[in-house]
Design a protein around this motif. Structure first.
Motif, PDB file in Angstrom:
ATOM      1  N   TYR A  15       0.801  -1.216   0.000  1.00 50.46           N
ATOM      2  CA  TYR A  15       0.000   0.000   0.000  1.00 50.46           C
ATOM      3  C   TYR A  15       0.841   1.276   0.000  1.00 50.46           C
ATOM      4  O   TYR A  15       0.667   2.157  -0.846  1.00 50.46           O
ATOM      5  CB  TYR A  15      -0.951   0.011   1.200  1.00 50.46           C
ATOM      6  CG  TYR A  15      -1.915  -1.142   1.226  1.00 50.46           C
ATOM      7  CD1 TYR A  15      -2.576  -1.553   0.066  1.00 50.46           C
ATOM      8  CD2 TYR A  15      -2.175  -1.838   2.408  1.00 50.46           C
ATOM      9  CE1 TYR A  15      -3.459  -2.623   0.081  1.00 50.46           C
ATOM     10  CE2 TYR A  15      -3.059  -2.905   2.426  1.00 50.46           C
ATOM     11  CZ  TYR A  15      -3.698  -3.293   1.267  1.00 50.46           C
ATOM     12  OH  TYR A  15      -4.577  -4.345   1.282  1.00 50.46           O
ATOM     13  N   GLY A  19       1.180   3.911  -3.084  1.00 46.63           N
ATOM     14  CA  GLY A  19       0.643   5.243  -2.848  1.00 46.63           C
ATOM     15  C   GLY A  19       1.686   6.328  -3.029  1.00 46.63           C
ATOM     16  O   GLY A  19       1.405   7.405  -3.579  1.00 46.63           O
ATOM     17  N   ALA A  53      -0.571   8.729   1.442  1.00 43.91           N
ATOM     18  CA  ALA A  53      -0.020   7.707   0.545  1.00 43.91           C
ATOM     19  C   ALA A  53      -0.609   6.333   0.857  1.00 43.91           C
ATOM     20  O   ALA A  53      -0.930   5.561  -0.053  1.00 43.91           O
ATOM     21  CB  ALA A  53       1.507   7.669   0.667  1.00 43.91           C
ATOM     22  N   VAL A  56      -4.174   6.271  -0.480  1.00 42.32           N
ATOM     23  CA  VAL A  56      -4.134   6.160  -1.944  1.00 42.32           C
ATOM     24  C   VAL A  56      -3.783   4.734  -2.350  1.00 42.32           C
ATOM     25  O   VAL A  56      -4.372   4.171  -3.274  1.00 42.32           O
ATOM     26  CB  VAL A  56      -3.128   7.171  -2.532  1.00 42.32           C
ATOM     27  CG1 VAL A  56      -2.902   6.904  -4.019  1.00 42.32           C
ATOM     28  CG2 VAL A  56      -3.619   8.602  -2.323  1.00 42.32           C
ATOM     29  N   GLY A  57      -2.818   4.134  -1.634  1.00 38.65           N
ATOM     30  CA  GLY A  57      -2.444   2.754  -1.922  1.00 38.65           C
ATOM     31  C   GLY A  57      -3.588   1.783  -1.696  1.00 38.65           C
ATOM     32  O   GLY A  57      -3.770   0.825  -2.458  1.00 38.65           O
TER      33      GLY A  57
END
Length: 241
Positions: A15, A19, A53, A56-57
């Motif tokens: 992840y 991200g 991040a 987003v991941g």
């Protein structure tokens, strides 16, 4: 991961990395490298963007699973369980992927091994060997493999590896698309270089995904064959024709 680290191994590999690559591309394309050029990072800023991040991941893992694992990995390519058990012969595309990325794990098991696995799984599921499906065989063998500590550790490692490679491959493809769009606007050599680098990273990590994805299935079948006894064949009673 260490106890003090706030993420599990899978969180970090699958992840955060994906991200961060996506954020880096968005930063370059839409924010003018604001984050990349930030000189004085505070703990709060670092924690905030790390959390972004990670989120987003997490979101990227959805299309990554749909397109790379289920569409390309199981539709365009044959699922590892079918290849390993010899249920479907490798086509040119599976052969090319195996040779291009050194994925020897994505080739049929030795004949004796796959015949043994098929015989044991067929007996466990009470179905003829000729009617066996790869996914059904995998799900039958999986609990047995997870119950072996050494095998469970290897499976976790393969999961971390193929999860990271799959998600980062997808994130890199998205980054390549963004960078190609920017490079076509700016004609900047650096933008073209970054676009090509992202595309190469995406293709390379897709190959690594296939390798570790197949290795995961291979470990399941290998352990199953080792820990499960062969089915006994009833012997005819004396005097029975």
């Amino acid at each position: 991961m260490k106890d003090w680290f706030p993420f599990t191994s899978y969180d970090f590999y699958a992840y955060l990395t994906a991200g961060m690559i996506t954020l880096a591309a968005v930063d370059r394309v839409f924010l003018g490298s604001m984050l990349a050029n930030q000189a004085n990072w505070t703990f709060v800023n670092g924690a905030f963007w790390t959390a972004v991040a990670y989120l987003v991941g997490q979101i990227l893992a959805i299309p990554s699973s749909v397109f790379l694992e289920h569409l390309l990995g199981r539709r365009w390519l044959r699922a590892p369980s079918h290849i390993l058990l010899g249920l479907d012969p490798p086509r040119w595309r599976e052969t090319c992927v195996r040779w291009a990325f050194g994925a020897r794990e994505y080739e049929p098991l030795p004949v004796a091994t796959r015949n043994s696995v098929l015989r044991k799984v067929a007996a466990a599921l009470s179905v003829p060997e000729t009617d066996m499906e790869g996914e059904a065989a995998f799900h039958c063998a999986f609990p047995h493999a997870r119950n072996v500590a050494d095998s469970a550790t290897r499976l976790d490692n393969f999961l971390n590896q193929y999860g990271m490679c799959r998600n980062v491959s997808f994130a890199s493809a998205a980054a390549a698309g963004l960078m190609i769009w920017r490079a076509s606007q700016t004609c900047d050599r650096l933008d073209w270089f970054l676009a090509i680098a992202a595309a190469v990273l995406s293709v390379g990590l897709f190959g690594r995904f296939v390798k570790f994805y197949a290795a995961y299935t291979r470990e399941v079948f290998r352990t199953y064959d080792k820990v499960v006894s062969a089915p006994t064949i009833p012997q005819p009673k004396p005097g029975t024709p």
